[in-house]
Write an enzyme that holds these catalytic residues in place. Structure first.
Site, PDB file in Angstrom:
ATOM      1  N   ASP A 183       0.859  -1.179   0.000  1.00 13.31           N
ATOM      2  CA  ASP A 183       0.000   0.000   0.000  1.00 13.31           C
ATOM      3  C   ASP A 183       0.901   1.236   0.000  1.00 13.31           C
ATOM      4  O   ASP A 183       2.116   1.136   0.135  1.00 13.31           O
ATOM      5  CB  ASP A 183      -0.957  -0.019   1.193  1.00 13.31           C
ATOM      6  CG  ASP A 183      -0.233  -0.055   2.528  1.00 13.31           C
ATOM      7  OD1 ASP A 183       0.978   0.231   2.558  1.00 13.31           O
ATOM      8  OD2 ASP A 183      -0.866  -0.380   3.540  1.00 13.31           O
ATOM      9  N   ASP A 223      -7.912  -7.548   0.648  1.00 17.82           N
ATOM     10  CA  ASP A 223      -6.930  -7.763   1.716  1.00 17.82           C
ATOM     11  C   ASP A 223      -7.599  -7.369   3.016  1.00 17.82           C
ATOM     12  O   ASP A 223      -8.467  -6.489   3.044  1.00 17.82           O
ATOM     13  CB  ASP A 223      -5.689  -6.885   1.525  1.00 17.82           C
ATOM     14  CG  ASP A 223      -5.938  -5.455   1.988  1.00 17.82           C
ATOM     15  OD1 ASP A 223      -5.579  -5.120   3.134  1.00 17.82           O
ATOM     16  OD2 ASP A 223      -6.529  -4.667   1.217  1.00 17.82           O
ATOM     17  N   CYS A 264     -12.580 -29.170   7.629  1.00 18.21           N
ATOM     18  CA  CYS A 264     -11.400 -28.352   7.335  1.00 18.21           C
ATOM     19  C   CYS A 264     -10.135 -29.198   7.464  1.00 18.21           C
ATOM     20  O   CYS A 264      -9.986 -29.968   8.416  1.00 18.21           O
ATOM     21  CB  CYS A 264     -11.349 -27.165   8.297  1.00 18.21           C
ATOM     22  SG  CYS A 264      -9.877 -26.144   8.104  1.00 18.21           S
ATOM     23  N   CYS A 316      -6.960 -27.961   7.679  1.00 13.78           N
ATOM     24  CA  CYS A 316      -5.815 -27.244   8.244  1.00 13.78           C
ATOM     25  C   CYS A 316      -5.293 -27.974   9.480  1.00 13.78           C
ATOM     26  O   CYS A 316      -6.008 -28.792  10.063  1.00 13.78           O
ATOM     27  CB  CYS A 316      -6.208 -25.802   8.601  1.00 13.78           C
ATOM     28  SG  CYS A 316      -6.956 -25.649  10.241  1.00 13.78           S
ATOM     29  N   CYS A 352      -7.481 -28.045  12.702  1.00 16.55           N
ATOM     30  CA  CYS A 352      -8.679 -28.893  12.670  1.00 16.55           C
ATOM     31  C   CYS A 352      -8.339 -30.380  12.539  1.00 16.55           C
ATOM     32  O   CYS A 352      -9.019 -31.227  13.099  1.00 16.55           O
ATOM     33  CB  CYS A 352      -9.590 -28.479  11.523  1.00 16.55           C
ATOM     34  SG  CYS A 352     -10.302 -26.844  11.753  1.00 16.55           S
TER      35      CYS A 352
END
Length: 376
Positions: free
Chosen positions: A93, A267, A305, A307, A310
């Protein structure tokens, strides 16, 4: 290796679009969610773990990096990609928003903004030219114009004056950016929640010419209803053959509603910040892991999930490490949330490609309406 920055649309479904941004450092599938690596790190995550969640691109903050460790130091050390060990695209940014929200004693003039650092009180001047210089030193792939944006609600005169200043700064940013093959400069549409001012801003930006366009000045406190009202017309004012980026958004339902209205890039600090405060995003809504109901629950956060949080840990464990303020709590919950966001984006891309975005949206809202699984 592609030497230029390019964007290709692959499919549309209503106003929703899916496609690909190509950069010399890799491809970015759109709609894309960019995790925020404010100070050259996504908090509580290793770069390879961020990549494992499915992220194609990260965001870095010009304001934070210029103050510490400084853009000059990062440049001497080989640029931001090497410095933070992320070899894929990075968007930075311009620093404008952070100056407005974080810096002390700031003074706005036609030239730019003078301010005191929130870190050590040192004085700095940020102008369109200096912002371009800093982002060049960082070596980011997508550079944002330097702009100014008022918090909403604000009177029309204030919004108009600010937008016109931002457009003059956009022209100076473009001039200072120069010709940098393989790097892209994005213009930022301003105009608050006023349609004709958004139109004037878009016209100015198209006249200057950019590699991509952001819808700025939203997610500044106006609420979802006003944001969606602006997004009903704002993206359509920007070129169809260039990526459209909604800055600082957002919650999963904000993202879905914005994709539906023609946005390609997002974002937000939400998935990582929420992870550190014990909030986990799941298909069935947000789970607050600090609640006592999880203390004896051997089940995963979300059984669908994949990930690590999890697939390898229970709610009871996640509750315990959060309550004990263990660092692994931030690591696991941030990983889970970033994974959730990237799975959501992949689902959105697949749905648009298959022409079933509306059905996907309905399923998303239906699952969230169910609420969390029943306590044991």
């Amino acid at each position: 290796m592609t030497q230029r920055f390019s964007f290709a649309l692959h499919a549309t479904d209503g106003k929703a679009r899916t496609g690909m941004i190509s950069t010399p450092r890799g491809e970015i599938r759109t709609p894309a969610f960019m995790p925020v690596g404010t100070a050259a790190t996504v908090k509580a995550m290793m770069p390879e773990s961020v990549r494992a969640t499915g992220a194609d691109i990260l965001l870095g903050n010009t304001y934070h990096l210029m103050l510490r460790p400084t853009a000059e130091r990062i440049d001497r050390l080989g640029g931001l990609h090497k410095f933070m060990n992320w070899d894929r695209p990075i968007l930075t940014d311009s620093g404008g928003f952070q100056v407005m929200s974080l810096a002390d004693l700031r003074k706005l003039t036609e030239e730019g903004v003078t301010f005191r650092s929130h870190v050590d009180g040192s004085r700095h001047m940020l102008t369109p030219e200096r912002s371009m210089e800093i982002q060049k030193l960082l070596g980011s792939d997508i550079v944002m114009c330097f702009d100014e944006c008022p918090a909403l609600p604000a009177p029309r005169e204030r919004i108009a004056e600010s937008m016109r200043l931002s457009m003059r700064w956009a022209a100076r940013s473009r001039e200072a950016f120069g010709d940098r093959p393989g790097h892209a400069l994005f213009g930022i549409q301003q105009g608050g929640d006023i349609e004709d001012l958004r139109g004037e801003s878009a016209e100015k930006l198209r006249g200057i010419g950019f590699d991509g366009y952001a819808v700025g000045g939203l997610a500044v406190g106006e609420g979802q209803e006003i944001m969606f009202k602006v997004l009903d017309y704002a993206p359509g004012m920007l070129p169809e053959d260039k990526p459209r980026y909604l800055m600082g958004v957002g919650k999963p339902d904000d993202i879905l509603g914005a994709v539906k209205r023609g946005i390609d890039m997002f974002d937000c600090v939400l998935p990582s910040r929420s992870g550190r405060t014990g909030q986990a995003f799941t298909r069935r809504g947000v789970v607050n892991i600090k609640n006592a109901r999880h203390a004896d629950d051997p089940r995963p956060l979300d059984e669908s999930c994949s990930c690590p949080a999890c697939s390898q840990y229970s709610r009871a464990y996640l509750h315990h490490v959060f309550r004990s303020q263990e660092i692994i709590s931030s690591m696991l919950l941030t990983w889970h949330n970033l994974h959730y966001y990237q799975v959501l984006m992949q689902g959105i891309r697949d749905a648009i490609a298959a022409g079933r975005f509306d059905a996907f949206e309905a399923e998303f809202h239906a699952a969230r309406a169910m609420g969390d699984i029943e306590p044991l």
